[in-house]
Design a protein around this motif. Sequence first.
Motif, PDB file in Angstrom:
ATOM      1  N   UNK A   1      29.731  39.929  38.365  1.00  0.00           N
ATOM      2  CA  UNK A   1      30.750  40.924  38.730  1.00  0.00           C
ATOM      3  C   UNK A   1      31.667  41.166  37.545  1.00  0.00           C
ATOM      4  N   UNK A   2      31.859  42.435  37.154  1.00  0.00           N
ATOM      5  CA  UNK A   2      32.733  42.720  36.005  1.00  0.00           C
ATOM      6  C   UNK A   2      34.148  42.214  36.252  1.00  0.00           C
ATOM      7  N   UNK A   3      34.725  41.610  35.226  1.00  0.00           N
ATOM      8  CA  UNK A   3      36.098  41.112  35.359  1.00  0.00           C
ATOM      9  C   UNK A   3      37.064  42.272  35.548  1.00  0.00           C
ATOM     10  N   UNK A   4      36.807  43.361  34.850  1.00  0.00           N
ATOM     11  CA  UNK A   4      37.654  44.548  34.946  1.00  0.00           C
ATOM     12  C   UNK A   4      36.749  45.761  35.156  1.00  0.00           C
ATOM     13  N   UNK A   5      36.509  46.153  36.403  1.00  0.00           N
ATOM     14  CA  UNK A   5      35.591  47.273  36.669  1.00  0.00           C
ATOM     15  C   UNK A   5      36.148  48.599  36.184  1.00  0.00           C
ATOM     16  N   UNK A   6      35.232  49.506  35.847  1.00  0.00           N
ATOM     17  CA  UNK A   6      35.647  50.855  35.445  1.00  0.00           C
ATOM     18  C   UNK A   6      36.018  51.692  36.658  1.00  0.00           C
ATOM     19  N   UNK A   7      35.354  51.409  37.778  1.00  0.00           N
ATOM     20  CA  UNK A   7      35.613  52.103  39.034  1.00  0.00           C
ATOM     21  C   UNK A   7      35.960  51.066  40.087  1.00  0.00           C
ATOM     22  N   UNK A   8      37.116  51.183  40.695  1.00  0.00           N
ATOM     23  CA  UNK A   8      37.579  50.202  41.673  1.00  0.00           C
ATOM     24  C   UNK A   8      37.315  50.710  43.084  1.00  0.00           C
ATOM     25  N   UNK A   9      36.363  50.080  43.772  1.00  0.00           N
ATOM     26  CA  UNK A   9      36.061  50.420  45.156  1.00  0.00           C
ATOM     27  C   UNK A   9      37.013  49.658  46.085  1.00  0.00           C
ATOM     28  N   UNK A  10      37.241  50.171  47.294  1.00  0.00           N
ATOM     29  CA  UNK A  10      38.149  49.486  48.223  1.00  0.00           C
ATOM     30  C   UNK A  10      37.761  48.035  48.465  1.00  0.00           C
ATOM     31  N   UNK A  11      36.454  47.757  48.530  1.00  0.00           N
ATOM     32  CA  UNK A  11      35.991  46.390  48.786  1.00  0.00           C
ATOM     33  C   UNK A  11      36.318  45.453  47.626  1.00  0.00           C
ATOM     34  N   UNK A  12      36.513  46.010  46.424  1.00  0.00           N
ATOM     35  CA  UNK A  12      36.891  45.191  45.278  1.00  0.00           C
ATOM     36  C   UNK A  12      38.400  44.991  45.220  1.00  0.00           C
ATOM     37  N   UNK A  13      39.127  46.007  45.649  1.00  0.00           N
ATOM     38  CA  UNK A  13      40.584  45.895  45.651  1.00  0.00           C
ATOM     39  C   UNK A  13      41.060  44.952  46.750  1.00  0.00           C
TER      40      UNK A  13
END
Length: 204
Positions: A126-138
């Motif tokens: 899992x990327x430490x800092x995603x380029x696109x933040x999905x609700x499930x990641x937030x």
Amino acid sequence: MALAVAVAMVLTMLLPDTLRLAPRWVLPSVEGLLLLTLIAGDPGRIDRRAAWLRAVSLALVCVLSVGAVWSTLQLVKDIVTNGRETASATSLLQVGSAVWAGTVLAFSLLFFELDGGGPAVRLHRRPAYPALAFPQQIEPRLAPAGWQPRYVDYLYLGLTNATAFSPTDVMPLTPWAKMTMAVQSLVSLVILGLVVARAVNVLT
């Protein structure tokens, strides 16, 4: 993802000759060959991180994106110059819908391929800092542990960005993600705005 590419190929073949970058069979043939290469090199799940597979994936997305942008530019030109393809409302809406759908698919595949280094990389870590933040990641409580976005999530992103002309539930965090979403919003706004305006003009 393979189904999305197949649909994009069909949409390209359905476009009039004046709106295609190359003869009817050229782009679908190139896209089909690249897709078959991907499937043969990594059947089933996309979990191999081979450099050549990554190159093939990027080439496929580039071909789709260039074709979609070219069709958009030609459609705009046809509308502005009162071309043959936009002379009737029925033809205009059919062609406009095909071009718009093609851009949605192209940008969804672009997001899918570029976010977090690509699907193979996302699957392994899992990327430490995603380029696109999905609700499930937030908010991790919204999904099972280890949740990762799949192609359908990027398709939804491409569709909502093309209809709302702005982010909805997925937030762009990096410069490339912001600029790519901005470009898609502008392309979609131009297509829908000009197509609707021209259709109303033709009908009245």
